[in-house]
Motif scaffolding. Structure first.
Motif, short mmCIF file in Angstrom:
data_model
loop_
_atom_site.label_atom_id
_atom_site.label_comp_id
_atom_site.label_asym_id
_atom_site.label_seq_id
_atom_site.Cartn_x
_atom_site.Cartn_y
_atom_site.Cartn_z
N ASP A 16 -106.46 20.42 -8.04
CA ASP A 16 -105.49 19.79 -8.97
C ASP A 16 -104.28 20.69 -9.17
O ASP A 16 -103.14 20.21 -9.21
N ALA A 17 -104.54 21.99 -9.30
CA ALA A 17 -103.43 22.93 -9.49
C ALA A 17 -102.55 22.99 -8.24
O ALA A 17 -101.32 23.05 -8.32
N ALA A 19 -102.04 20.60 -6.15
CA ALA A 19 -101.28 19.36 -6.07
C ALA A 19 -100.14 19.33 -7.07
O ALA A 19 -99.01 18.95 -6.74
N SER A 20 -100.40 19.77 -8.29
CA SER A 20 -99.39 19.65 -9.34
C SER A 20 -98.38 20.78 -9.35
O SER A 20 -97.18 20.57 -9.59
N GLU A 21 -98.84 22.02 -9.07
CA GLU A 21 -97.96 23.17 -9.17
C GLU A 21 -97.27 23.51 -7.85
O GLU A 21 -96.13 23.95 -7.83
N ARG A 22 -97.96 23.30 -6.74
CA ARG A 22 -97.39 23.65 -5.43
C ARG A 22 -96.90 22.43 -4.67
O ARG A 22 -96.25 22.57 -3.63
N GLY A 23 -97.26 21.24 -5.14
CA GLY A 23 -96.87 20.03 -4.43
C GLY A 23 -97.55 19.92 -3.08
O GLY A 23 -96.96 19.41 -2.13
N GLN A 26 -101.49 15.75 0.79
CA GLN A 26 -102.86 15.26 0.74
C GLN A 26 -103.71 15.84 1.85
O GLN A 26 -104.87 16.20 1.63
N ASN A 178 -94.01 16.36 -0.44
CA ASN A 178 -93.05 15.42 -1.05
C ASN A 178 -91.70 16.06 -1.33
O ASN A 178 -90.99 15.65 -2.24
#
Length: 304
Positions: A16-17, A19-23, A26, A178
């Motif tokens: 989760d970190a 995905a949210s912090e480093r982008g 998938q 992204n």
């Protein structure tokens, strides 16, 4: 830490970190998840509480693997343990002492200028024989963007229908994580794309829609793109093992460097976060650099 956190929960927090912090993309998250789940299984579900002895167990499991695979798995575990320490989930970080094998990066496959000329000659023959065939126009747009703009296959197939506009000279591409970047588009590639876009339904979300029934909101797959490029290569007498969408991206970078482009500019065009990734292409310009020194250096015309 009185009670070790369960591996499944700890791995989920780490991903989760990422995905949210480093982008993280998938595919990256899936790869990290697989490596960490495997390490957890090898340690009986105690990866989050691993000590130096446990990491030595993992190292023995990794020993028979290819160097690149072992390095990837070790990096995943090291980043995971560093995250747990940074978040206060555990008080120490044994991963700092985990030795990672250096992953030797293979030199990228590429195409010579003659190969590219034959490829585009085969494409020109198709266009001359079938100037209004949508499939040929689509192939022309795909090849022009792969070699002319250096797009990744995933970036290319997922381009929005409105990504290329007449006279604008550039497009916005969404790459890994992204992250958006501005990519120049030549007049030649623009013309090829606009000729194809005239055949794309106005309701289509993508510039290269799937075309399959019941999949109006899907784009061309990477596999189909690969097949189309291989078919054209066969017509150009280029062996199938030497070409792919990614090889055309490599050719884009290689030929820019051979033409004198600055490495930083090529890095930006390719969307590389780290210039070290781009530097792997510099090997292809070795001959050109030697020739440059021998002909342009002030002492080049002096004898020994």
């Amino acid at each position: 830490m009185s009670e070790p956190i369960a591996d499944r929960r700890a791995i989920a927090l780490f991903l989760d970190a990422m995905a949210s912090e480093r982008g993280a993309a998938q595919n990256t998250l899936l790869a990290y998840g697989r490596d960490l789940d495997q390490a957890s299984e090898w340690l009986g579900g105690r990866l989050a509480a691993a000590d130096a002895a446990a990491l030595a167990v993992l190292a023995r499991h990794w020993a028979p693997l290819a160097r690149a695979s072992a390095a990837r798995k070790g990096s995943a575990v090291r980043q995971f343990l560093a995250f747990l320490a940074a978040e206060g989930i555990r008080s120490d970080d044994p991963g700092r002492d985990l030795a990672l094998p250096s992953a030797a990066r293979p030199l990228p496959k590429t195409l010579g200028a003659g190969d590219v000329e034959r490829l585009f000659a085969a494409l020109a023959e198709r266009l001359a024989a079938q100037p209004d065939d949508p499939r040929t126009l689509r192939l022309s747009a795909l090849v022009e963007l792969l070699y002319g703009s250096g797009l990744r296959a995933t970036e290319l197939v997922a381009l929005p229908r409105s990504s290329v506009r007449a006279g604008r000279g550039h497009m916005v591409v969404t790459g890994k994580g992204n992250k958006e970047r501005l990519v120049p588009i030549s007049r030649r590639a623009e013309a090829a794309v606009l000729a194809w876009a005239a055949h794309v339904p106005a309701t289509s979300r993508f510039l290269f829609p799937s075309g399959r029934r019941g999949s109006a909101d899907a784009h061309l797959t990477r596999l189909r793109l690969w097949q189309l490029i291989r078919e054209l290569a066969g017509e150009a007498d280029i062996p199938a093992t030497r070409i792919s969408p990614h090889v055309l991206r490599h050719a884009f970078a290689t030929h820019l460097l051979e033409g004198g482009a600055d490495l930083r500019i090529v890095q930006t065009l390719l969307g590389h976060a780290d210039i070290a990734t781009t530097q792997i292409y510099t090997h292809v310009a070795a001959a050109a650099l030697v020739e440059l020194v021998n002909t342009r250096h002030p002492l080049a015309d002096r004898g020994n």
